[in-house]
Design an enzyme around this catalytic site. Structure first.
Site, PDB file in Angstrom:
ATOM      1  CG  ASP A 127      -1.843   0.996   1.145  1.00  0.00           C
ATOM      2  OD1 ASP A 127      -2.880   0.800   0.544  1.00  0.00           O
ATOM      3  OD2 ASP A 127      -1.654   2.116   1.655  1.00  0.00           O
TER       4      ASP A 127
ATOM      5  CD  GLU B  75      -4.411   4.236  -1.266  1.00  0.00           C
ATOM      6  OE1 GLU B  75      -4.340   4.783  -0.204  1.00  0.00           O
ATOM      7  OE2 GLU B  75      -5.260   4.258  -2.257  1.00  0.00           O
TER       8      GLU B  75
END
Length: 566
Positions: free
Chosen positions: A446, A489
């Protein structure tokens, strides 16, 4: 054995002399030529011992015995099979003395073949019948009560490739009809004679023009020719071929319509094309270049998946270069070419190729080959093109399905696999790893503070960062591994054959490369990740949970780091 002049061969008469036991004592040269035997094979033997046909021996010896018994001359007509065709003989069987060592019987034969054939033609019906059938385009024959040929018209002579003289008086088998066809015709003809009813059947017969299909009609003759059967054959080859072609195309279209995979469709296309064209083999090729092709499927099923070289000397190579149909009538004419030499060594002499065009590009070709030179003509080119058209539709459909499958399984921004494709792949990798006892790791990554990039630099820059990270991860991963964008993301990385320690090292290397990315506006991008392997988690769901927990530990520990589960 033949005799071509009435009375004998040349000026010598056909004469045989026999003793009281019906053994041959002497035979003229013309007689020996007629029976096709040298003197030492005939003299001292009976006709049966000398090997004359039973249909000759039986009536001949019956008359010979009668002459020996009565001392009176007898006459008969005899049908004599010879190597040059059937001959008809008129025999005068005269008694001899036989007491002083001379012959007991003398046989003098006259060749009456031409007159007999003329009589048989006349017996083929009255003048009206002959006028009706002589110019008919359909082959027509008249069979007598014994199912021997009594009349043939010009069309039948042409279809049989034999003159009437070699057919008249013959049984169907003697006339060259294959045994299985002759048996069916004889059965039908006897039924017509017994019932007086018409009969019909389809016949597959060899002709000088190749195998042809005929619709045969057998009609009883009434009146003057009662007891005979008329056989009328109508050539239905084109109709049969057209029906076979349409049936084959329907079978291929059915496979295409049910959206079978390309290999199955190609296999069916090759099989149907080979059967319909009476080809030795058929194949579907995908062109990799003008010089190379990959065999998708073939009939017989050999060579699928194999790359083959192409040159302009082969039919397939010509299609690859021109995008047009091509035909080679005899590969032996260019056997110096290496690829053609391989074709000839594979048992093929001629070949034909039809292009497969899809979406405006030349995709490949459907081909057929034959062990016979000149096996294909314009009719075969047309049929192959019809199959190629269906094959091209199948290729386009398969490519469309592949494209849709790819789009459904792909993240449009990064080009990576999406969550759906990732979930399916992870389940499969876990099953394989468990089955074979191999390690398997999963990493969840992430980007740190990604919202800040979107808020300060804009979503367009944020998308560019995601695309760049996706490309970097894809480039870092090894063959057999999968990187997916899970959403926002967050990324996931499946590492088969890698334990948790190896997974941590690989992910740390990738995170370091991500930190070196240059972002518009000078912002720095970092990444946190969690890694778990099957030693810690027993299944795919637990792998996801444990890797996720490790990721959040990395976040809480200050970000820009990789944590292992457990």
């Amino acid at each position: 054995m033949s005799a071509t002049r009435t009375g004998g061969i040349g000026d010598e008469p056909i004469v045989m002399e026999l003793d009281r036991e019906l053994r041959h004592v002497r035979a003229s040269d013309a007689a020996l030529a007629m029976v096709g035997l040298p003197a030492d094979a005939l003299v001292g033997r009976t006709s049966g011992e000398a090997g004359l046909p039973p249909e000759v021996v039986e009536p001949l010896e019956r008359e010979l015995r009668a002459v020996v018994r009565t001392g009176r001359e007898r006459r008969l007509e005899l049908r004599m099979p010879t190597a040059g065709g059937v001959r008809w003989l008129r025999l005068r069987v005269r008694p001899g003395g036989g007491d002083d060592g001379g012959p007991a019987v003398t046989v003098v034969a006259t060749d009456i073949t031409e007159r007999k054939l003329a009589e048989l033609r006349l017996s083929g019906g009255n003048a009206a019948f002959r006028a009706l059938v002589e110019d008919s385009p359909d082959p027509i024959a008249l069979l007598d009560r014994e199912l021997r040929v009594a009349f043939v018209n010009d069309a039948l002579e042409h279809a049989a490739g034999r003159p009437a003289g070699s057919l008249l008086g013959c049984s169907l088998r003697e006339a060259g009809t294959p045994d299985d066809v002759a048996a069916r015709l004889e059965e039908a003809a006897r039924r017509v004679l017994d019932t007086g009813e018409r009969a019909g059947l389809e016949l597959h017969l060899p002709t000088p023009q190749g195998l042809r299909w005929y619709s045969g009609r057998l009609l009883p003759v009434s009146g003057e020719g009662a007891g005979n059967v008329i056989l009328i054959c109508t050539d239905i080859t084109e109709r049969v071929n057209r029906e076979a072609e349409q049936a084959a195309l329907r079978r291929v279209a059915t496979v295409v319509a049910r959206e079978a995979d390309l290999e199955e469709i190609a296999r069916v296309v090759a099989q149907e094309a080979a059967t319909l064209l009476d080809a030795t083999s058929s194949a579907v090729y995908r062109f990799e270049s003008e010089d190379t092709a990959t065999c998708i499927a073939a009939h017989p099923p050999v060579g699928a998946g194999v790359a083959v070289g192409l040159t302009a000397a082969s039919a397939t190579g010509r299609t690859a270069r021109s995008g047009l149909a091509a035909r080679v009538d005899d590969y032996l004419e260019d056997v110096g070419d290496s690829s053609v030499r391989e074709v000839v060594e594979g048992g093929l002499r001629s070949g034909i190729s039809a292009p497969l065009w899809t979406r405006g590009r030349l995709w490949g070709a459907l081909t057929a080959g034959s062990a016979e030179p000149g096996a294909f003509g314009t009719a075969e080119e047309r049929r192959l093109a019809a199959f190629a058209e269906l094959a091209a539709i199948a290729v386009a459909n398969a490519e469309t399905r592949e494209e849709l499958d790819r789009l459904v399984a792909t993240d449009p921004l990064t080009g990576l696999a999406n969550r759906r494709a990732f979930t399916r792949r992870l389940a499969g990798e876990v099953e394989r790893a468990r089955r074979y006892g191999h390690p398997l790791s999963l990493a969840i990554l992430d980007l740190d503070d990604f919202k800040l990039i979107n808020d300060t630099l804009g979503h367009q820059t944020g998308d560019a960062v995601l695309a760049a990270v996706g490309a970097l991860l894809q480039g870092t991963s090894r063959a057999g591994e999968m990187v997916a964008r899970m959403g926002g993301e967050e990324f996931a990385w499946i590492l088969p054959e890698v334990d948790v320690a190896g997974g941590v090292v690989a992910v740390q290397r990738a995170c370091a490369q991500i930190a070196d990315l240059v972002v518009d506006g000078g912002a720095r991008v970092t990444c946190s990740a969690g890694v778990c392997d099957l030693e810690t988690a027993p299944d795919a769901d637990e792998l996801m949970r444990q890797a996720d927990r490790a990721l959040y530990r990395a976040k809480r520990a200050g970000r820009d780091r990789v944590e292992a589960a457990g």
